[in-house]
Design an enzyme around this catalytic site. Structure first.
Site, PDB file in Angstrom:
ATOM      1  N   HIS A 428       0.839  -1.198   0.000  1.00 58.07           N
ATOM      2  CA  HIS A 428       0.000   0.000   0.000  1.00 58.07           C
ATOM      3  C   HIS A 428       0.875   1.248   0.000  1.00 58.07           C
ATOM      4  O   HIS A 428       2.048   1.229   0.394  1.00 58.07           O
ATOM      5  CB  HIS A 428      -0.952   0.019   1.203  1.00 58.07           C
ATOM      6  CG  HIS A 428      -0.342   0.527   2.470  1.00 58.07           C
ATOM      7  ND1 HIS A 428      -0.251   1.875   2.785  1.00 58.07           N
ATOM      8  CD2 HIS A 428       0.229  -0.135   3.515  1.00 58.07           C
ATOM      9  CE1 HIS A 428       0.330   2.014   3.954  1.00 58.07           C
ATOM     10  NE2 HIS A 428       0.634   0.815   4.427  1.00 58.07           N
ATOM     11  N   CYS A 429       0.284   2.351  -0.475  1.00 55.94           N
ATOM     12  CA  CYS A 429       0.938   3.666  -0.408  1.00 55.94           C
ATOM     13  C   CYS A 429      -0.060   4.618   0.251  1.00 55.94           C
ATOM     14  O   CYS A 429      -0.771   4.228   1.170  1.00 55.94           O
ATOM     15  CB  CYS A 429       1.388   4.140  -1.783  1.00 55.94           C
ATOM     16  SG  CYS A 429       0.042   4.331  -2.976  1.00 55.94           S
ATOM     17  N   GLN A 430      -0.137   5.850  -0.221  1.00 53.03           N
ATOM     18  CA  GLN A 430      -1.082   6.794   0.369  1.00 53.03           C
ATOM     19  C   GLN A 430      -2.453   6.709  -0.279  1.00 53.03           C
ATOM     20  O   GLN A 430      -3.476   6.736   0.397  1.00 53.03           O
ATOM     21  CB  GLN A 430      -0.541   8.225   0.260  1.00 53.03           C
ATOM     22  CG  GLN A 430      -1.382   9.284   0.969  1.00 53.03           C
ATOM     23  CD  GLN A 430      -1.354   9.145   2.492  1.00 53.03           C
ATOM     24  OE1 GLN A 430      -0.491   8.483   3.059  1.00 53.03           O
ATOM     25  NE2 GLN A 430      -2.317   9.761   3.156  1.00 53.03           N
TER      26      GLN A 430
END
Length: 470
Positions: A428-430
């Protein structure tokens, strides 16, 4: 006097053209590698390109100065400040004038006065412009390059972090402190034309407004407020984002001299058979520029997903191998723009484009699953799950999923060996854009039990997921 600015949103980079309307002479300041916009403007307005200049040896994009000198014979005004490590090495057989602090040169009836403003780099200079052709004896503005931005100043740590030049972060911060003193002596009304806007990695809090004034920056820019030298250096070096790895390559390229671009046509293949030969070559990377949602539903094994969006150029520089040949899967109408984007950061080894239609012709396709917050909540604490947070260090420190492991996207490939092959990997990222890239990169490296949390940490936070802070 004629004035025009140009903005590359993928690099958040500004360049400028100034011309004397009486003599028809024109100069380009901090030209991008693609010189077409300047040539078109000059042709439209009836100017002759006679000069180009740079505020410093750039680290974030390939300069177009050498191309302008090669194609149009312009005179290059280049910095002669800094020690022997900061001298241009491609000036033979070109019309070049090396300039230092206090030097003045004219383009028609427009005056440019050189101001040495080290800090971002030792050789950095700024140019104070006075429109003498318009009858003025007072300066109008200053081209600051990566010295003063709107709301920020240039970071001094790039040479140390990206290029490995030890000790330059602190010395650069000290030089920046002294340069700002000089800047604050300029008239408040002077227009500030910076080299970058919001989104550039050359500072930590750049504004999105394209210009400012000396007076406005003195009142509002954190770096121009009263503080002692030690306090300033500490604040300047604090919380700077990770510099893209390709910055070290760009610094060398612009110092030694960028390759001269030609009008070579890159082939565009429309069958899997024509693409297949590239897939087995170890010295070739195949990049799929479709959106992450399309890529997840089916892609050719071993390809890297790098969607052609606003973040394409930056992450291409981070994750693509400058030593390898590149094949890019993209729509035909995007090919020319993608080529320019890659060339803007020195990725010149593009050998072929391929139509997205070739993907459906492949005998076998890989997929991965995009999951939502609830699906991650159901498994993030399990022993056989390894959550990978690929955001930047500052984002991670501000808050992250309690069981997550931090592997920033730009370092993901070299840190992949640290990831367990016997567990499910959830990336995941932002917001989901970077994690689509990261998921494809890990899948290409053999992590087949992998999922992407498409709504990112923003979705996790929005839906009340537990958060750990450092």
């Amino acid at each position: 006097m004629f004035f025009r600015s140009y903005f590359d949103e993928k690099l958040a980079q500004y360049s400028y053209m100034v011309a004397c309307q009486k003599t028809g002479e024109a100069i380009v300041i901090d030209p991008a590698r693609d010189i077409t916009p300047y040539v078109e403007t000059a042709k439209k307005e009836g100017f002759q390109l006679t000069a180009a200049t740079e505020t410093h040896i750039h680290a974030d994009f390939v300069s177009g100065a050498r191309q302008l000198a090669n194609d149009y014979g312009v005179t290059l005004y280049l910095s002669d400040e800094g020690d022997e490590n900061w001298k241009y090495q491609y000036t033979d057989n070109l019309s070049v004038k090396l300039v230092k602090d206090g030097d003045v040169f004219m383009v028609g009836n427009v005056e440019f006065k050189v101001m040495h403003t080290p800090g971002h780099t030792p050789e950095s200079i700024s140019f104070v412009l006075t429109d003498k052709g318009g009858g003025s004896t007072e300066p109008m503005g200053i081209f600051t390059g990566d010295f003063v931005f709107v709301g920020d100043v240039g970071r001094p740590d790039l040479l140390e972090k990206a290029a490995g030049v030890k000790g330059t972060a602190n010395s650069g911060a000290a030089q920046m402190y002294e340069s700002i003193k000089k800047f604050k002596q300029l008239p408040d009304y002077l227009v500030v034309w910076p080299g970058h806007g919001a989104g550039s990695a050359c500072g930590k809090s750049l504004g999105a407004v394209p210009l400012s004034t000396v007076g406005y920056e003195k009142a509002n820019n954190w770096a121009l407020q009263e503080m002692d030298k030690d306090e300033f250096q500490k604040e300047l070096l604090k919380d700077q984002p990770e510099p893209p790895k390709y910055f070290a390559v760009m610094k060398k390229v612009n110092k030694v001299g960028p390759a001269i671009l030609t009008n070579e046509t890159i082939p565009y293949v429309e069958s899997y058979k024509d693409l297949e030969s590239y897939l087995v070559q170890e010295d070739t990377m195949v990049i799929d520029t479709r959106l992450g949602s399309e890529f997840a539903q089916g892609h050719i094994e071993g390809t890297i997903n790098l969607p052609y969006t606003k973040i394409f150029t930056n992450w291409a520089g981070w994750i693509l191998d400058y030593e390898k040949k590149l094949v890019v899967i993209a729509e035909k109408e995007q090919a020319a723009d993608i080529k320019r984007s890659l060339e803007s950061i020195g990725l010149d080894n593009l050998v072929s484009f391929a139509s997205p239609s070739v993907v459906s012709e492949a005998p076998e396709l890989e997929k991965y699953v995009n999951i939502d917050v609830d699906q991650l909540k159901a498994q993030y604490e399990k022993d056989d799950v390894y959550v990978v947070d690929i955001r930047q260090q500052g984002e991670w420190e501000a808050g992250h999923i309690p069981t997550a492991h931090h592997h920033m996207l730009g370092y993901l490939e070299e840190e992949a060996e640290e990831l367990p092959k016997d567990k499910k990997i959830i990336v995941h990222c932002q917001s989901g854009a970077r994690s689509a890239i990261g998921t494809s990169l890990l899948q290409a490296k053999g992590f087949k039990n992998i999922e992407n949390m498409a709504s990112g940490f923003a979705g996790w936070k929005r839906e009340g997921g537990p958060i750990k802070q450092l």
